[in-house]
Write an enzyme that holds these catalytic residues in place. Structure first.
Site, short mmCIF file in Angstrom:
data_model
loop_
_atom_site.label_atom_id
_atom_site.label_comp_id
_atom_site.label_asym_id
_atom_site.label_seq_id
_atom_site.Cartn_x
_atom_site.Cartn_y
_atom_site.Cartn_z
N ASP A 79 -0.70 -18.44 1.78
CA ASP A 79 -2.11 -19.50 0.76
C ASP A 79 -2.62 -20.59 1.87
O ASP A 79 -3.59 -20.92 1.80
CB ASP A 79 -1.21 -19.93 -0.44
CG ASP A 79 0.30 -20.56 -0.08
OD1 ASP A 79 0.80 -20.35 0.75
OD2 ASP A 79 0.63 -21.05 -0.68
N ASP A 110 -5.52 -7.88 4.29
CA ASP A 110 -6.85 -7.05 3.95
C ASP A 110 -7.48 -8.23 3.30
O ASP A 110 -9.10 -9.04 3.54
CB ASP A 110 -6.06 -6.24 3.25
CG ASP A 110 -7.57 -5.70 2.24
OD1 ASP A 110 -8.29 -5.83 2.73
OD2 ASP A 110 -7.98 -5.56 0.99
N ASP A 114 -11.34 -10.62 5.32
CA ASP A 114 -12.13 -10.74 4.14
C ASP A 114 -12.88 -12.46 4.45
O ASP A 114 -14.50 -12.72 4.71
CB ASP A 114 -12.01 -10.40 2.40
CG ASP A 114 -13.05 -8.54 2.45
OD1 ASP A 114 -12.41 -8.08 3.78
OD2 ASP A 114 -13.74 -7.98 1.96
N TYR A 164 0.63 -1.18 -0.47
CA TYR A 164 0.14 0.39 0.01
C TYR A 164 0.87 1.50 0.30
O TYR A 164 0.27 2.51 0.36
CB TYR A 164 -1.11 0.14 1.33
CG TYR A 164 -2.20 -0.79 1.04
CD1 TYR A 164 -2.21 -2.40 0.91
CD2 TYR A 164 -3.33 -0.86 1.28
CE1 TYR A 164 -3.82 -3.28 0.95
CE2 TYR A 164 -4.78 -0.79 1.05
CZ TYR A 164 -4.29 -2.47 0.95
OH TYR A 164 -5.16 -3.50 1.08
N LYS A 223 4.96 -15.07 2.39
CA LYS A 223 4.71 -15.54 1.10
C LYS A 223 6.37 -15.48 1.32
O LYS A 223 6.98 -14.96 0.07
CB LYS A 223 4.01 -15.00 -0.04
CG LYS A 223 4.60 -15.21 -1.27
CD LYS A 223 2.71 -17.52 -1.19
CE LYS A 223 3.33 -18.15 -1.80
NZ LYS A 223 3.01 -19.35 -1.82
C1 IPM Z 1 -10.54 -2.47 3.90
C2 IPM Z 1 -10.26 -1.75 2.57
C3 IPM Z 1 -9.53 -1.24 2.18
C4 IPM Z 1 -8.19 -1.45 1.88
C5 IPM Z 1 -9.58 -0.30 0.33
C6 IPM Z 1 -11.21 0.62 0.02
C7 IPM Z 1 -8.41 0.82 0.21
O1 IPM Z 1 -10.34 -3.07 1.29
O2 IPM Z 1 -10.53 -1.68 4.11
O3 IPM Z 1 -10.56 -3.64 3.44
O4 IPM Z 1 -7.75 -2.33 1.07
O5 IPM Z 1 -6.96 -1.82 3.05
MN MN Z 2 -10.83 -5.22 2.79
#
Ligand code: IPM
Ligand code: MN
Ligand code: NAD
Length: 376
Positions: free
Chosen positions: A246, A270, A274, A162, A213
């Site tokens: 992975d 990140d 999810d 990032y 990784k």
């Molecule tokens: C998160 C989002 C952000 C990230 C994006 C929107 C920049 O996916 O907060 O998880 O990648 O950190």
């Molecule tokens: Mn995210």
């Protein structure tokens, strides 16, 4: 909801998370940034819960709203206003944000400037994302009880992939080259790993697992490996474990019970969070904090602006409401924070949910149901 409370653990060594608790009587200054898409809808419900806690738990909050987001950008050309970071750092104790991003902002400039701008500009190096099963019925995994999925992810939040470094050569030609670099500083890697171990010690967790990784990313991976071993050697009471990312993605589905605390870089963190959200009910329930202990910190649900749901009143506000609970714990209102979590568990158990959790309530109805459960 586990949070990191205010102290400064920048340095490695024996730094510990001290909980520098404030009292609930002290006025806490909260910046509210609803943002885009479903952001305003879910933040409205989080604010409803906070307002309710004023009455039920005597929580003293001064809420100040900011309209930063894609509408403002398209109207005024402004993303993060000038001097916003200084204002947040000087005049606020915490920030509660919704989500940033809208198909009209094709370059994702608002998320870059406002969200990543706050993470980097306020040096919020810990992205703390709990993965906690609130009700056994929420997981898509077979035969899991609430105790089987309960871990926290420490995502490095200021560098890695990032960092924005890279560029184009011969752009637009058939020989185009695009480079996308990843930045790993000794200081950045060390402070997130130290934070993960400190959290484990302070919260009675037994194990820290690092995901990387390093079998392919030989340079950054090597630095993470060395620092992890070094920090782990200073914390012999905590089991230090390593998995390639992975494999971790697989084990998070097959055997999530093995995790206590996970630490990883910005991009892997990140993606893993999810996935973590998915195993406890989906993005609609996942909370997060962007934290620099002792400084103004930013709390936001893990989910984004979810354009297909926006404006329909059907987004799940639980992630935003649990995020508000994390924020309250951070600013010292532990009892109120625990009360939110209890009210959320009860409302889920009573099927007071939006459609993503199998219910039929609107965003607002879920917010009201949770607020009601906070007592009078
Ligand atoms: C998160 C989002 C952000 C990230 C994006 C929107 C920049 O996916 O907060 O998880 O990648 O950190
Ligand atoms: Mn995210
Ligand atoms: P998203 O998290 O917005 O949504 C993905 C899907 O998850 C949705 O379509 C929906 O099915 C489900 N979902 C998410 N939140 C939900 C909720 N509260 N209730 C019920 N279901 C929910 O991810 P995306 O579609 O990849 O991204 C959309 C936009 O949001 C993009 O512009 C992206 O960059 C941005 N984004 C912002 C943040 C942030 O501000 N922190 C985080 C992630 C994505």
């Amino acid at each position: 909801m586990p949070a990191v409370a205010g102290s400064d653990i920048e340095s490695a060594g024996n730094a510990r998370l001290q909980t520098e608790q404030k009292t609930t009587q002290q006025m806490q200054r909260i910046a509210i940034i609803p943002g885009d898409g479903i952001g305003p809808e879910v933040i409205r419900e989080a604010v409803r819960v906070l307002e309710r806690l004023r009455e039920t738990h005597g929580v003293e909050l001064q809420l100040t709203h900011f309209d930063w987001g894609v509408d403002k950008f398209l109207r005024e050309g402004v993303t993060l206003p000038a001097a916003a970071l200084e204002m947040l750092a000087n005049d606020f104790d915490a920030i509660l944000a919704g989500a940033f991003g809208d198909p009209r902002d094709t370059a994702n400039k608002v998320a870059e400037d406002v969200l990543l701008g706050m993470r980097r500009g306020l040096d919020l190096y810990i992205n703390l994302r709990p993965v906690q099963l609130l009700d056994a019925r929420l997981t898509p995994l077979r035969d899991r009880e609430v105790d089987d999925i309960d871990f926290v992810v420490f995502r490095e939040n200021t560098e890695g992939a990032y960092c924005g470094a890279g560029g184009f050569l011969k752009k637009g030609t058939s020989e185009e080259i695009a480079t996308q670099e990843e930045l790993n500083t000794r200081r950045g890697v060390e402070r997130i790993i130290v934070a993960a171990f400190d959290y484990a010690r302070a919260h009675g967790r037994k194990k820290v697992t690092m995901a990387d990784k390093s079998n392919v990313q030989r340079f950054g991976g090597d630095l993470w490996q060395r620092v992890f071993k070094e920090v782990a050697s200073r914390c012999p009471e905590i089991q230090a474990n390593h998995q390639y990312v992975d494999a971790m993605a697989m084990f998070m589905v097959l055997d999530p019970g093995q995790y206590d605390v996970i630490v990883s870089n910005n991009l892997f963190g990140d993606i893993l969070t999810d996935l973590g959200a998915a195993i406890v009910g989906g993005l609609g329930v996942a909370a997060s904090g962007n934290i620099h202990p002792g400084r103004v910190s930013l709390f936001e649900p893990v989910h984004g602006s979810a354009p297909p749901l926006a404006g329909k009143g059907i987004a799940n506000p639980v992630g935003a409401i649990l995020t508000a609970a994390m924020m309250l714990e951070y600013v010292g209102s532990k009892t109120a924070s625990a009360a939110i979590e209890k009210a959320v568990r009860e409302s889920v158990a009573n099927n007071e949910t939006t459609s993503d959790l199998g219910g039929s309530l609107s965003t607002e109805e879920v917010g009201m149901a949770i607020a009601r459960r906070l007592g009078s």
